[in-house]
Design a protein around this motif. Structure first.
Motif, PDB file in Angstrom:
ATOM      1  N   VAL A  73      40.124  37.829  36.108  1.00 18.05           N
ATOM      2  CA  VAL A  73      39.844  36.362  36.204  1.00 18.05           C
ATOM      3  C   VAL A  73      38.986  35.802  35.368  1.00 18.05           C
ATOM      4  N   LEU A  74      37.876  36.514  35.088  1.00 21.38           N
ATOM      5  CA  LEU A  74      36.741  36.123  34.333  1.00 21.38           C
ATOM      6  C   LEU A  74      37.103  35.952  32.813  1.00 21.38           C
ATOM      7  N   ALA A  75      38.114  36.894  32.406  1.00 15.12           N
ATOM      8  CA  ALA A  75      38.562  36.796  31.177  1.00 15.12           C
ATOM      9  C   ALA A  75      39.855  36.149  30.858  1.00 15.12           C
ATOM     10  N   GLY A  76      40.278  35.332  32.073  1.00 18.03           N
ATOM     11  CA  GLY A  76      41.650  34.728  31.971  1.00 18.03           C
ATOM     12  C   GLY A  76      41.696  33.503  31.272  1.00 18.03           C
ATOM     13  N   SER A  77      40.410  32.975  30.684  1.00 13.96           N
ATOM     14  CA  SER A  77      40.417  31.500  30.203  1.00 13.96           C
ATOM     15  C   SER A  77      39.569  31.669  28.966  1.00 13.96           C
ATOM     16  N   LEU A  78      39.768  30.548  28.214  1.00 13.04           N
ATOM     17  CA  LEU A  78      38.985  30.470  27.034  1.00 13.04           C
ATOM     18  C   LEU A  78      37.713  30.430  27.536  1.00 13.04           C
ATOM     19  N   HIS A  91      33.054  72.789  46.667  1.00 13.04           N
ATOM     20  CA  HIS A  91      32.237  71.880  45.818  1.00 13.04           C
ATOM     21  C   HIS A  91      32.940  70.718  45.692  1.00 13.04           C
ATOM     22  N   PRO A  92      32.555  69.473  45.218  1.00  8.02           N
ATOM     23  CA  PRO A  92      33.127  68.419  44.859  1.00  8.02           C
ATOM     24  C   PRO A  92      34.296  68.578  43.735  1.00  8.02           C
ATOM     25  N   ASN A  93      35.329  68.334  43.740  1.00 11.67           N
ATOM     26  CA  ASN A  93      36.704  68.703  42.973  1.00 11.67           C
ATOM     27  C   ASN A  93      37.225  67.322  42.696  1.00 11.67           C
ATOM     28  N   LEU A  94      36.566  66.250  42.976  1.00 17.13           N
ATOM     29  CA  LEU A  94      37.456  64.789  42.637  1.00 17.13           C
ATOM     30  C   LEU A  94      36.323  64.025  41.884  1.00 17.13           C
ATOM     31  N   GLU A  95      36.776  63.309  40.866  1.00 21.97           N
ATOM     32  CA  GLU A  95      35.819  62.275  40.248  1.00 21.97           C
ATOM     33  C   GLU A  95      36.500  60.965  40.225  1.00 21.97           C
ATOM     34  N   TYR A  96      35.702  60.009  40.625  1.00 19.50           N
ATOM     35  CA  TYR A  96      36.511  58.637  40.768  1.00 19.50           C
ATOM     36  C   TYR A  96      35.726  57.730  39.462  1.00 19.50           C
ATOM     37  N   HIS A  97      36.370  56.694  38.901  1.00 17.12           N
ATOM     38  CA  HIS A  97      36.105  55.879  37.991  1.00 17.12           C
ATOM     39  C   HIS A  97      36.471  54.792  38.468  1.00 17.12           C
ATOM     40  N   VAL A  98      35.644  53.713  39.014  1.00 21.12           N
ATOM     41  CA  VAL A  98      36.110  52.604  39.712  1.00 21.12           C
ATOM     42  C   VAL A  98      35.588  51.358  38.517  1.00 21.12           C
ATOM     43  N   GLN A  99      36.410  50.384  38.517  1.00 25.35           N
ATOM     44  CA  GLN A  99      36.499  49.444  37.483  1.00 25.35           C
ATOM     45  C   GLN A  99      36.924  48.004  38.059  1.00 25.35           C
ATOM     46  N   PRO A 100      36.093  46.624  37.801  1.00 23.90           N
ATOM     47  CA  PRO A 100      36.410  45.532  38.575  1.00 23.90           C
ATOM     48  C   PRO A 100      37.355  44.921  37.489  1.00 23.90           C
ATOM     49  N   LEU A 101      38.521  45.567  37.560  1.00 24.40           N
ATOM     50  CA  LEU A 101      39.529  44.965  36.545  1.00 24.40           C
ATOM     51  C   LEU A 101      40.809  45.785  36.612  1.00 24.40           C
ATOM     52  N   SER A 102      41.997  45.244  36.237  1.00 27.13           N
ATOM     53  CA  SER A 102      43.174  46.382  36.219  1.00 27.13           C
ATOM     54  C   SER A 102      44.095  45.795  35.364  1.00 27.13           C
ATOM     55  N   LEU A 103      44.556  47.055  34.769  1.00 26.93           N
ATOM     56  CA  LEU A 103      45.726  46.977  33.624  1.00 26.93           C
ATOM     57  C   LEU A 103      46.838  48.033  33.607  1.00 26.93           C
ATOM     58  N   ASP A 104      47.616  48.101  32.832  1.00 27.60           N
ATOM     59  CA  ASP A 104      48.501  49.237  33.039  1.00 27.60           C
ATOM     60  C   ASP A 104      48.164  50.167  32.211  1.00 27.60           C
ATOM     61  N   ALA A 105      47.380  50.086  31.154  1.00 24.75           N
ATOM     62  CA  ALA A 105      46.902  51.310  30.361  1.00 24.75           C
ATOM     63  C   ALA A 105      45.757  50.697  29.447  1.00 24.75           C
ATOM     64  N   PHE A 106      44.715  51.310  28.958  1.00 28.31           N
ATOM     65  CA  PHE A 106      43.724  51.016  28.090  1.00 28.31           C
ATOM     66  C   PHE A 106      44.648  50.711  26.936  1.00 28.31           C
ATOM     67  N   GLY A 107      44.078  49.422  26.217  1.00 26.83           N
ATOM     68  CA  GLY A 107      44.816  48.825  25.145  1.00 26.83           C
ATOM     69  C   GLY A 107      45.836  47.651  25.662  1.00 26.83           C
ATOM     70  N   GLU A 108      46.134  47.752  27.022  1.00 24.78           N
ATOM     71  CA  GLU A 108      46.912  46.726  27.235  1.00 24.78           C
ATOM     72  C   GLU A 108      46.491  45.460  27.878  1.00 24.78           C
ATOM     73  N   PRO A 109      46.937  44.500  28.048  1.00 23.90           N
ATOM     74  CA  PRO A 109      46.365  43.264  28.385  1.00 23.90           C
ATOM     75  C   PRO A 109      45.810  43.537  30.050  1.00 23.90           C
ATOM     76  N   LEU A 110      44.913  42.607  30.437  1.00 19.13           N
ATOM     77  CA  LEU A 110      44.408  42.544  31.651  1.00 19.13           C
ATOM     78  C   LEU A 110      45.591  42.128  32.712  1.00 19.13           C
ATOM     79  N   HIS A 111      45.742  42.538  33.776  1.00 18.78           N
ATOM     80  CA  HIS A 111      46.492  41.767  34.534  1.00 18.78           C
ATOM     81  C   HIS A 111      45.899  40.316  35.038  1.00 18.78           C
ATOM     82  N   THR A 112      46.857  39.448  35.500  1.00 17.77           N
ATOM     83  CA  THR A 112      46.502  38.160  35.818  1.00 17.77           C
ATOM     84  C   THR A 112      45.979  37.789  37.128  1.00 17.77           C
ATOM     85  N   ILE A 113      46.177  38.770  37.920  1.00 20.23           N
ATOM     86  CA  ILE A 113      45.837  38.796  39.296  1.00 20.23           C
ATOM     87  C   ILE A 113      44.327  39.142  39.574  1.00 20.23           C
ATOM     88  N   PRO A 114      43.461  38.843  40.562  1.00 21.87           N
ATOM     89  CA  PRO A 114      42.222  39.604  40.778  1.00 21.87           C
ATOM     90  C   PRO A 114      42.454  40.769  41.590  1.00 21.87           C
TER      91      PRO A 114
END
Length: 564
Positions: A338-343, A380-403
């Motif tokens: 949302v934040l990056a969705g406008s000029l 032992h821990p065998n999973l690692e999470y990477h959590v981001q306040p954004l969403s997109l199809d893949a890095f290098g692709e545009p951000l989704h327009t929904i929050p």
């Protein structure tokens, strides 16, 4: 380029380091400390003066950019239902440290104790690698000598370094949706963590990053800038190695006498008086070895390459971390979509970075992390999470327009093994990269369990006020078979290839290097990069690669003194 010593021939060096990435830059710094040794550092890419290298969010513009990325792709993967993945590798001074996620992560104590056991060399145990991690650290928590948050800091002093070249800092941002996810993880039974690099990593917290005052801190800035004042260090960019010079020595053994490289439109031969050190990474180093006649004899013969030494393990044992990206729509939460969705929003983001070096432009690809067990039986821990306040199809692709926010999870200890193999005898042709993802029952089971765990965390009360709804992959997928197939449809690499020139015992026929990282059967040649890892570390691989280089530099200098 550094000033050369006119008393020495321009085509001869004591050490030739191939690859100016995380390991190569550190090695060049350490080896050139001896003013009597002349060191050549070779980099196929260009200088790290591309502006997007230095702005943290610039990885979005460096990955997939031929100016900074080798532009590799994997082979179509059966475990990914026939998909091929983009496989970024850094191509500039600093290597992958110029385009990576900047996350500082060592791995778990058990990782290195397992290395020591598999190689029969105690030098690789946790107790013996910890000093190599600390030797180049400059940790922000120690800037004032003490950090009350670390309980007086005495234990932190025992585990971290200060005053070294490699800067580690706190992230310069805060997002309510990430705070809520952390709270939800705690409600789901995950403890909080103040330092992922101090024990078995279990917990949830913010990643620490390799930045300095809001700028990316890459290996070129850290290790090359101070070293290039030395007259005995020469750095050549846009210089791609064609092959190693492998010759027969008087003893009948093979010896690496130097390299043939492509520079300025022509082939140039450079001799090494002591050693050639391959630091071209888990993709580049096995490719160079194979093109030079060192590798599986059948593969070399297939491409018309004379076999200098039959070394079956070269290019085998490829391991990587595959992440599954779950996206959740939310209401009433500020997200980057949302934040990056406008000029106006984009202008605000740019202004915040210009004035304060903070905000979204200072973000690493992932901000909040967590380490958990995929099921209670895991020791032992065998999973690692990477959590981001954004969403997109893949890095290098545009951000989704929904929050929305993304919770990605990866299997830290995959049992799948792949390969890197040349396609021809031509330097310029990319090798066949086949990670063989999700090729074992265990990996598919962990993938299914990890998706269920994401759902369990997101269902906790701490996130309820944002009304999260699973958008991808979708709640209709429930069974192990459905979730494993789903993982193949949506999972992607987090760019941690290792293991393709792994170290091992003398009786290990697939080991490429010994415990001192010397290539078997070839004198005067070592590999020093992530390829030497016998097994992948339980987390991001940049810091362990630098630790390997720190230790290797001492081993190389020790051997030089013995052989003097």
């Amino acid at each position: 380029m550094s000033r050369a010593n006119p008393a020495l021939p321009v085509d001869s060096f004591d050490y030739i380091v191939v690859g100016a990435g995380s390991a190569g830059c550190l090695l060049a710094n350490r080896l050139s400390r001896d003013p009597t040794s002349r060191v050549l550092l070779l980099e196929a890419g260009r200088k790290d003066n591309h502006p997007w290298i230095h702005i943290p969010v610039g990885y979005l513009y460096c990955i997939g950019n031929p100016r900074t990325d080798w532009l590799f792709n994997t082979e179509p993967e059966a475990g990914l239902n026939g998909r091929s993945l983009r496989y970024p590798r850094g191509k500039a001074l600093g290597g992958c440290s110029s385009i990576n996620g900047m996350i500082y992560m060592r791995g778990q104590v058990r990782d290195f104790d397992d290395w020591a056991a598999s190689t029969g060399d105690a030098a690789w145990s946790w107790d013996n690698v910890l000093p190599d991690f600390m030797a180049h650290e400059d940790h922000y928590r120690l800037d004032d000598g003490a950090d009350p948050a670390m309980g007086g800091n005495s234990r932190f002093f025992d585990l971290h370094g200060h005053g070294g070249e490699w800067r580690i800092e706190k992230q310069r941002l805060r997002w309510d949706i990430l705070e809520a996810f952390a709270d939800a993880a705690v409600e789901a039974g995950v403890p909080r963590s103040e330092d992922f690099s101090s024990s078995d990593e279990a917990g949830v917290g913010y990643f620490e990053v390799n930045q300095k005052a809001g700028w990316r801190w890459n290996a070129s800035k850290a290790f090359l800038r101070p070293a290039r004042r030395r007259a005995n260090l020469v750095v050549w960019t846009e210089s791609e190695v064609e092959r190693l010079l492998i010759e027969a020595s008087a003893s009948g053994r093979r010896h690496c006498a130097g390299v043939v490289l492509h520079r300025g439109g022509r082939s140039v031969t450079v001799a090494a008086r002591r050693e050639v050190i391959l630091s071209a990474g888990a993709i580049g180093s096995p490719q160079i070895l194979q093109l030079s006649g060192v590798g599986p004899a059948a593969l070399l013969a297939k491409h018309g390459i004379d076999v200098a030494f039959d070394l079956p393990g070269v290019g085998e044992n490829l391991q990587d971390h595959l992440q599954i990206r779950a996206v959740f729509k939310v209401e009433g939460a500020k997200t980057l979509n949302v934040l990056a969705g406008s000029l106006f929003g984009k202008a605000k983001i740019g202004l915040e970075y210009a004035l304060l070096r903070s905000g979204p432009m200072s973000m690493s690809p992932s901000q909040l992390g967590a380490f958990t067990r995929s099921d209670a039986s895991r020791p032992h821990p065998n999973l690692e999470y990477h959590v981001q306040p954004l969403s997109l199809d893949a890095f290098g692709e545009p951000l989704h327009t929904i929050p929305a926010f993304t919770a990605s999870v990866c299997n830290l200890n995959p049992t799948s093994r792949g390969s890197v193999r040349i396609r021809s005898n031509r330097r310029g042709e990319a090798p066949a990269i086949a990670p063989n993802y999700l090729s074992t029952d265990e990996d598919r089971k962990v993938a299914a369990d990890s998706i269920r765990q994401i759902r369990a965390i997101v269902s906790q009360p701490a996130l309820a006020r944002y009304k999260p709804v699973e958008w991808k992959p979708g709640v209709e997928f429930q069974t192990d078979a459905e979730l494993a197939k789903l993982a193949g449809d949506i999972a992607s690499t987090i760019f941690h290839p290792v293991g393709t020139t792994r170290m091992g015992r003398d009786d290990d026929k697939l080991a490429v290097v010994d415990g001192r990282l010397r290539v078997r059967g070839i004198d005067g040649l070592r590999v020093v990069d992530a390829g030497v890892m016998p097994t992948i570390t339980s987390g991001n691989t940049s810091a362990p690669t630098m630790m390997i280089a720190e230790k290797a530099a001492r081993l190389i200098l020790q051997d030089a003194r013995v052989n003097a």
